[in-house]
Each structure stands twice: as C-alpha cells, then as structure tokens.
Write an enzyme that holds these catalytic residues in place. Structure first.
Site, PDB file in Angstrom:
ATOM      1  N   GLU A 119      51.321  42.863  38.668  1.00 38.84           N
ATOM      2  CA  GLU A 119      51.451  41.823  37.652  1.00 38.84           C
ATOM      3  C   GLU A 119      51.897  42.485  36.347  1.00 38.84           C
ATOM      4  OE1 GLU A 119      48.008  39.373  36.911  1.00 38.84           O
ATOM      5  OE2 GLU A 119      49.141  38.061  35.597  1.00 38.84           O
ATOM      6  N   GLY A 259      42.498  45.901  32.307  1.00 37.72           N
ATOM      7  CA  GLY A 259      41.094  46.091  32.663  1.00 37.72           C
ATOM      8  C   GLY A 259      40.927  46.133  34.171  1.00 37.72           C
ATOM      9  N   MET A 261      42.705  44.090  38.127  1.00 36.23           N
ATOM     10  CA  MET A 261      43.740  43.219  38.679  1.00 36.23           C
ATOM     11  C   MET A 261      43.249  42.547  39.949  1.00 36.23           C
ATOM     12  SD  MET A 261      46.706  41.972  38.400  1.00 36.23           S
ATOM     13  CE  MET A 261      47.237  40.738  39.583  1.00 36.23           C
ATOM     14  N   ASN A 263      44.450  41.342  42.722  1.00 34.42           N
ATOM     15  CA  ASN A 263      45.205  41.320  43.977  1.00 34.42           C
ATOM     16  C   ASN A 263      44.356  40.754  45.118  1.00 34.42           C
ATOM     17  OD1 ASN A 263      47.029  43.170  42.518  1.00 34.42           O
ATOM     18  ND2 ASN A 263      45.364  44.612  42.860  1.00 34.42           N
ATOM     19  N   HIS A 295      35.303  37.974  36.661  1.00 35.61           N
ATOM     20  CA  HIS A 295      36.629  37.438  36.316  1.00 35.61           C
ATOM     21  C   HIS A 295      37.615  37.634  37.475  1.00 35.61           C
ATOM     22  CE1 HIS A 295      39.931  36.564  33.402  1.00 35.61           C
ATOM     23  NE2 HIS A 295      40.614  37.343  34.228  1.00 35.61           N
ATOM     24  N   GLU A 296      37.698  38.853  37.972  1.00 35.69           N
ATOM     25  CA  GLU A 296      38.676  39.120  39.038  1.00 35.69           C
ATOM     26  C   GLU A 296      38.298  38.359  40.309  1.00 35.69           C
ATOM     27  OE1 GLU A 296      41.174  40.349  37.759  1.00 35.69           O
ATOM     28  OE2 GLU A 296      40.223  41.277  36.012  1.00 35.69           O
ATOM     29  N   HIS A 299      39.288  34.737  40.069  1.00 33.82           N
ATOM     30  CA  HIS A 299      40.729  34.541  40.238  1.00 33.82           C
ATOM     31  C   HIS A 299      41.084  34.196  41.682  1.00 33.82           C
ATOM     32  CE1 HIS A 299      42.929  35.195  36.571  1.00 33.82           C
ATOM     33  NE2 HIS A 299      42.553  36.446  36.378  1.00 33.82           N
TER      34      HIS A 299
END
Ligand code: BAL
Ligand code: ZN
Length: 871
Positions: A119, A259, A261, A263, A295-296, A299
């Site tokens: 990203e 911070g 990602m 994926n 947070h990740e 997502h």
C-alpha cells in the site's frame, strides 16, 4: 510531476480474475513469474495498461505466444499491450533487487529477511499489474528460497502446499480464497520464529494465530498476542464481525515506513507495534500496540472485505477503522481518557494541517503522490466524521448502518458516498449536507454566546458557524454539526432542557443539529443563570468559542458532569492564563501564576475520588504546539518560557501536595488500566517536582530511575530529569544507553529524549546522536526518533532564530530523499507552515523550501509537499 484528480476516475477496462505468482527469492536478483487471467471489462477494444516501477522485464507471452513488437509498448511506469483478445492469459517474468530497495516499498530486505509493503502503490515495484484498488483478484503465490537462510515462507490466505527442492531450496504455496486488490498482497521469507495461539470464532471455527519475530524477540510477543485475541472477540461482540481464514499471521520487521499493514491474513508490522515487555516498553507503548493490532485486525472487514474504489476514498477504510480502534480502546480503559488523548492529537496535529498549505478534505480531490495523503486529516478527522454519524443516528442506528454497509458491499471496492448511503438507508435519514465533511477542508469555527433572561426564565444561545478558506475552496457551505450540550445550575446539576416550542422538558444533555450558518436556541423554564457545557465529548471537530470567565471555567473544571468537558475547561483556563503570560514575556515583564488557576488545579490534585488517569490528564498543561495554534504569529520562545514558568511555579507552590500524592501512589504494580493510571499520575507529580528545580526532587527521580522494574517509571524519571541539566541527568542517560544500546526500540526513547531537549546545544546534540552506532538514516524509526522528534517536538531549537535548525533538517531531507522519499516527505512538513512565524523565520524557512524544490532528481513525494508549502 502531474496531479491525479478524483473527477478523472474511470472504472478499469480490464479485470484480472486470477493471478499465479512465483517468486524465486534472492536478495540481489529475485525473479517474479506471474500469470494473469485477464478479461476485458468493456465491450470495445481497449489496450491493457499495466503499472510497473524499477522492474526489468525478462519475457512476456500472451496465451503462450510472444507479442508482436508493435503491440507492446514500455514507458516510464507503464507497459501497454494492444490488440489483446477479450479473454487471455498473460505470462511475464521480471527481475528485481530487494536488497537495493531502500524506499521500503514493494519487496525489500529488513534484518536479512524478505518482506513487502504494497500500500498504496508498492505492488508495481514487484511485477507489472493493474495496481489499483478496484481491481480485485484471486491470488495463488508460490515462494521458493534457500531453506537454511529463509526457513519460513509466508503469503496471504491459507497454506496449500510446501516441500523441499534440489540444492537446499524449498517452496511454499499459499492461496487466498478472497479476491483482493494488489495493495493487500504480502510475502515474508526469513529466519523467523513464531509465538502461536488459537482463537475459536463465534461460529466455532478454529483460527491458528501466529506472531513471527526474530528469535531474540520471542520473549516480547505476549502482549501483542493478547491484544489480537481481545480484538477478535471485541469485533464479534460489538459489530458482529467474524474472522474468515484458517490462519492469522503478524510479522514484526524493524524497517518499516508505516506503523503496520493490514495485508489479508498476513499483517506486516513495524516491530515498534508488536514487541513489548514491561521492562522494555512504556504503558503508552502497551496501549499503542494494543490499538494498532486492533486497527489492522479490524481492517479485515473495514478495508479488506470492503475496500476502496480509488485512493481518494482512503478515509473510507482508514477513518472508519480508526473510529473502530478508538472505540475498542475506549472499552478497555476509561472512555474519557481515551477521548482526551484523541482530541489532543487531533487539535495539535490535524487542526494545523487543516489550516496550512497541505489542507485537504477527508476525501482529497487531487494528489501528486498518494503516500503524502496518509494524513491526520484522512485518518483522525475521518474518524471524527464517522463518530459524528454515530452521534446523529445513535449507537444502534450506527450498528444497523454498518451491518448494511458490510452486507451490501462485501467483496466490492466502494466510495465514502456508499458508506454514508448505507447509514442513510438503515436509518431513514438524509445526510446530504453531512457529506460536506468529506469534501470541504478546514476546521469550522463555532462562535457561541449565551444570554439569560431572568424575568422569562429563559436562556438564549446563539450559534454561528464559519470555516476559513483553504486552497481551492474560498467559500464553504455550512456543515451539519452535532452539538452536544447541557446547562448546569450553580450546584453543577444538569437542568432539564425544554426548547421553545417543545411541550416537555427532557433530562440530561441534548444533541442539537446545526445545519445553517446561524442558529438561535431558546431554552425555557431555566430557573437560574446556567453555565453551558458545550460540545460535550468533543461532539464535532470544530473550534468552539464561548466567552467563559475564569470563574466559570474553574466551576466547570470542578463540576461539569461530562468528564471530557471537565478536562476541557481546565485546558481552556490554562490557555487563557498562558496567553496572558506570553503577552507579559513579549512585553519584557515577569509572568505570574493566576491564583484562581492554582486553586482550581490544586483542588483536582487533592481530589482522591477521581480516577488517577483523569487527574493526570487534568493536570497536564496544553502542549506547545497547541498553544502555538492559538497565536496570530507563533512565538516559540515565549510559549516555551510561559509553559516552563507555569510548570515551575506550580511545582514550587504545590510541592508538598505533589510529594504527598507521589508517596500515596506506591502501588504501581500491574499492567491493567488502573495501574497505568497510577503510574501516570505519579510520574506527573515527579515531573512537577523536578520542574521546580528542587535538589531533593532530582534525587527522588534518580532513585526511581534506579529502582524501576518497568520502562514507564524509568522513562518517567528520565523525562523529569530532562528539566534538570547536570550530573544526575548525565549519569542516568549514560546508564540508560549502556543498558539498552542493543535494543533499537528502547534506544529510540533515549534518542527522542535528547532530540527534544530544550537545553542549549541542540544542534551538536543532534549531530552526535546521528553519529551513534545505533543510528541509521536508512531506518525510519531512527529517523523519526532523532530528526522527526527534533523537527516536530523541539520548537525552540528547530525554530532557532539563526535558521540552523531548518538548515539541518533540509540537509537531511535531501540526503534521505535519495533513499526513502516517503520518510523524507514527512520531514518536509515541518517546514510547511512557515507563514505562521515572524518575518525573519519566514524568510529562512522559505529559503529552505526553495532549496529543496530546486534540488535535482527530487522525488514526487518531497516535491509535492515542498512546492505546495511554497504555493
Ligand atoms: N493501511 C495502512 C496502515 C494502516 O492504516 O493500517
Ligand atoms: Zn489503517
């Protein structure tokens, strides 16, 4: 470089239904073979235009045949194929060099291991592709590498096959059953170990959880694993979102621009947001790790299952996911403390962005380099926008809207309009005006005035909204603003509210919806002149102006029934007083401490019914950058002097009470929120005692440093000692360095303390830190700890009147730009608000920006920030 505009968006002309990737991994020469199953998405003939950067094309066939030279065209950044059949198979081999990749975008090497960051547009640095988020593809990935050097081979989805190959090599095949855009692709290969656990989802599926790290970090994964399991359960309980693969992997790497990602199934993390033991990480680190892991993970739905149509919609996933992680963190601790922290960040970082040359709407309308738009506006203001929707439709309505959004758009790449539409449809609401929050930049201002009519027992509030112009938007239309308010009587009780025209009063607070430039609210049956408690919980990202007297602020500090607003009253009171002190200092007079403020402050300190974490928040003065925002022309020296004066004066005046609270908070064991709150308050007391320049306090700080069994107390003591230059400070810093020089993340704290120190000699200090064997300009965390901290959090020295701070940062930006444009561009933003300073500094900062723009071979990233800043 050319800008890309939202209005130019066109749907893709081709789809990639399936891609097979095969990586022959080698640090210097990695070969990537790809097989794309293509299908034309439009009826007429359309060339296929693939994106690629820094790739060497080795060969290419279509349906097994070479392509006629006239039908293949390679340009800077693109590969165009003409006259393709509507459905075909494209096979390519490309060569890349991960070891030479210092930009840390695409496939690169960190700590001897391979990892990726795709990203926003890193995938095109791996192979030619339709590298745009609205092209969603099924991925099958085969990895081959030397088995000794790279025993672990990971990619997205579920493991389909693995085995040995000749010559000491091995392979693994991963298949991801969910179509995804290329930005969510990941691979990791290396010598890693993992901490493993399991999670049973709400429908009873078993998920294998793994956190991969370098062997020496295996003892720092417990907290991350706990955080992951908590996040998974919370998203099921709160939003009904269940995980969807058999395995969830997190890999910690030391060299990482962001911070972390998200994926699909294989998160790659900056090790800063994974690794923690109580002796190596502070409470703030623990909280940050928990929130980034959450947070990740969140997502997986808000970002992966439903993704963005184009990069202008970035806040669709980021604003929503930040909102979700904020709510998660609020549920783990004190909601008000979380809210205070988020609002502080927003006001000290996003508000300035929104008022400067980089101002952009939550949904930007154009960009040169998308990496520059991973901003506070897209993330934090975007989260505020989502929060306002929740305030407008209520918690249950928000949940209904979110359910509809996920159900309607699962597997799609959509827009922020689609998100708002789902909220509207699930709640039968019209949010047309509300959408302006996505398209208009700038922070709205609410000018509020109140008038009590004793004869009629009524209270009249007039509210006027406005929004200053920003680049390309001189006129703003009125925003739809939820204004949460209550009226307090002289005992601090909430007066029941009956607006004119209503037949009945309702108890408690109200959400007033502002949609016009002006509103007049008349409250009836108000038995006495009230004190209004406005914008409770910071119900909208606006600047509120209400002419409170010091007495009213002191009253609200002690009585407001809204925890956030009690804190806010203290902040406003402090700002008023500090502004007065700044004016005194500028006029060459001695500043003074307002006795009313001291009294109100002491009452909070003495209040042992309040949670220590909230007390600590209330006793923390507004930061220097927030104070700077309140000034016409920023005077960094006067701000610093005023704030230091107030800290010292409070420390001296209330020394005995600070000491008593410090001593009473002996029980600081544990890693729960309550223990963290106690440590926070205790360290704050120590900081005030040291600010008072008391020799006993220094000894107390040294004793705490020496006996600390956790990093929070060690850093609390060291930070307090930064106010007291001298032998004790030097001894403690030297001890810290000797103890932690082999632990880069811990050493970053030592770098940061010194990079932000206000003592004279800052430039030499920065140069010395950059010579330290633990520093490397190639590592983003080191750059942030030294140069970022200096430029963003040491205003007195960065803005030194001779321009030396600006020059230092400019030199480093140019050096860094050749290595890692993303990180270089972040540093440039420290120069972008030059218009806020006095004429001399303006000239010096502008000259630095001009030097940057004129530099040959500048990246798009740095060019965009520097040229817009000069704009
Ligand atoms: N998507 C980039 C990192 C993050 O916001 O999670
Ligand atoms: Zn995110």
């Amino acid at each position: 470089p050319a800008a890309i505009h939202l209005t130019d968006y066109a749907p893709p002309q081709w789809r990639i239904e399936h891609v097979d990737l095969c990586f022959q991994l080698d640090p210097v020469d990695t070969r990537v073979r790809s097989r794309l199953q293509l299908r034309r998405a439009v009826s007429q003939e359309a060339p296929l235009v693939l994106q690629g950067e820094e790739l060497k094309l080795i060969n290419l066939t279509v349906d097994g045949e070479p392509v006629a030279p006239g039908n293949l065209q390679q340009d800077e950044g693109s590969l165009t194929l003409h006259e393709l059949p509507a459905q075909c198979t494209l096979e390519m081999e490309t060569a890349i060099s991960p070891e030479a990749n210092t930009a840390l975008s695409g496939l690169y090497v960190s700590g001897g291991n391979f990892c990726t960051q795709c990203e926003a547009e890193g995938f095109r640095r791996i192979t030619w592709f339709l590298d745009r988020p609205d092209v969603m593809t099924l991925f099958t990935v085969r990895l081959e590498a030397d088995k000794d050097r790279f025993p672990v081979l990971l990619s997205n989805g579920n493991l389909a096959d693995a085995g040995d190959l000749p010559e000491g090599r091995h392979y693994a095949v991963w298949h991801d059953p969910f179509p995804k855009p290329s930005y969510l692709f990941a691979l990791v290969a290396g010598d890693l170990v993992c901490q493993q656990d399991r999670f049973t989802t709400c429908s009873g599926r078993e998920v294998d959880l793994r956190i991969y790290v370098q062997r020496h970090n295996l003892d720092k994964c417990d907290h991350a694993m706990r955080s992951l399991k908590k996040s998974m359960r919370w998203d099921e309980d709160t939003y009904g979102r269940e995980y969807d693969l058999d395995i969830y992997m997190i890999v910690a790497v030391d060299d990482f621009n962001m911070g972390a990602m998200e994926n699909k199934g294989l998160n790659v993390f900056n090790s800063k947001y994974v690794l923690a033991r109580p002796d190596t990480a502070t409470d703030d680190d623990f909280v940050a790790i928990e929130s980034v892991i959450a947070h990740e993970y969140f997502h997986n739905w808000s970002g992966n299952r439903v993704t963005c149509r184009d990069w202008f919609q970035l806040s669709l996933k980021e604003g929503l996911t930040v909102f979700r992680d904020q709510e998660f963190t609020a549920d783990q601790s004190l909601r008000a403390v979380k809210r205070i922290g988020d609002v502080q960040r927003l006001r000290s970082l996003q508000f300035p962005e929104d008022a400067g040359p980089m101002a952009h709407p939550v949904r930007p309308q154009s960009y040169i380099e998308i990496n520059n738009f991973y901003t506070m506006t897209v993330y934090e203001k975007g989260a505020e926008v989502v929060r306002m929707i929740q305030t407008l439709v209520g918690r249950e309505g928000f949940r209904r809207g979110l359910d509809l959004y996920f159900e309607r758009h699962d597997g799609q790449a959509v827009t922020t309009d689609d998100f708002v539409k789902a909220m509207e449809d699930a709640n039968a609401r019209d949010l047309r005006r509300f959408r302006r929050w996505y398209d208009q930049a700038g922070t709205p201002v609410l000018d509020v005035a109140g008038e009590y009519d004793e004869t009629n027992q009524s209270y009249r509030l007039t509210v006027r909204q406005s929004c200053p112009p920003s680049q390309g938007q001189s006129e703003k239309l009125p925003f739809h603003i939820p204004l949460t308010l209550a009226l307090l009587d002289s005992q601090g009780r909430e007066i029941p509210l009956r607006l004119e025209g209503e037949s009945q009063a309702t108890p408690g607070e109200r959400v007033i919806e502002l949609t016009a430039p002006d509103h007049v609210l008349v409250f009836r049956d108000v038995p006495e002149a009230p004190v209004p408690s406005l914008l409770r919980g910071f119900s909208a990202p606006v600047k509120l102006k209400f002419p409170y007297t010091s007495e009213e602020l002191a009253f609200l500090m002690g009585h407001d029934t809204d925890d956030f607003n009690r804190w806010e009253a203290g902040q406003q009171f402090a700002v008023q007083m500090l502004q007065g002190q700044i004016a005194h200092i500028q006029a060459g007079r001695e500043p003074t401490l307002d006795p009313l403020f001291q009294e109100a402050f002491a009452r909070v300190l003495d209040n042992d019914t309040l949670d220590p974490a909230l007390v600590a928040e209330a006793l923390t003065l507004p930061g220097e950058t927030y104070l700077a925002e309140q000034m016409e022309v920023v005077d960094v020296d006067a701000i610093h002097q005023a704030r230091q004066f107030t800290r010292r004066a409070l420390g001296q005046a209330l020394a005995a009470r600070f000491r008593a609270v410090y001593d009473a908070l002996q029980d600081t064991q544990g890693m729960d929120a309550a223990a963290m709150g106690r440590r926070r308050l205790r360290n704050l007391c120590l900081a005030y005692l040291c600010a008072a320049e008391d020799a006993n306090a220094q000894a107390l700080a040294e004793a705490q440093y020496q006996s600390a069994d956790n990093m929070t107390d060690a850093m609390g003591a060291l930070r307090a000692l930064m106010d007291c230059p001298g032998e004790i400070q030097e001894r403690s810093l030297a001890h810290f360095e000797a103890r932690w020089r082999e632990e880069p993340l811990v050493l970053d704290k030592w770098f940061g303390l010194q990079a932000t120190a206000s003592a004279p000699g800052a430039l030499d200090r920065i140069r010395r830190l950059m010579q330290h064997p633990g520093f490397s300009i190639r590592n983003p965390n080191r750059v942030r700890a030294v140069l970022g901290a200096f430029a963003m959090a040491n205003p007195v020295h960065f803005h030194a009147a001779d321009g030396s701070g600006y020059e230092l940062i400019t030199d480093q930006v140019l050096e860094l730009d050749a290595l890692n444009p993303q990180i270089a561009a972040r540093l440039v933003t420290s120069l972008s608000r030059w218009k806020r300073f006095d004429e001399q500094r303006q000239g010096l900062m502008r000259a630095c920006l001009e030097r940057i723009v004129a530099h040959p071979g500048l990246s798009r990233d740095v060019y965009e920030i520097a040229s817009r800043s000069l704009g």
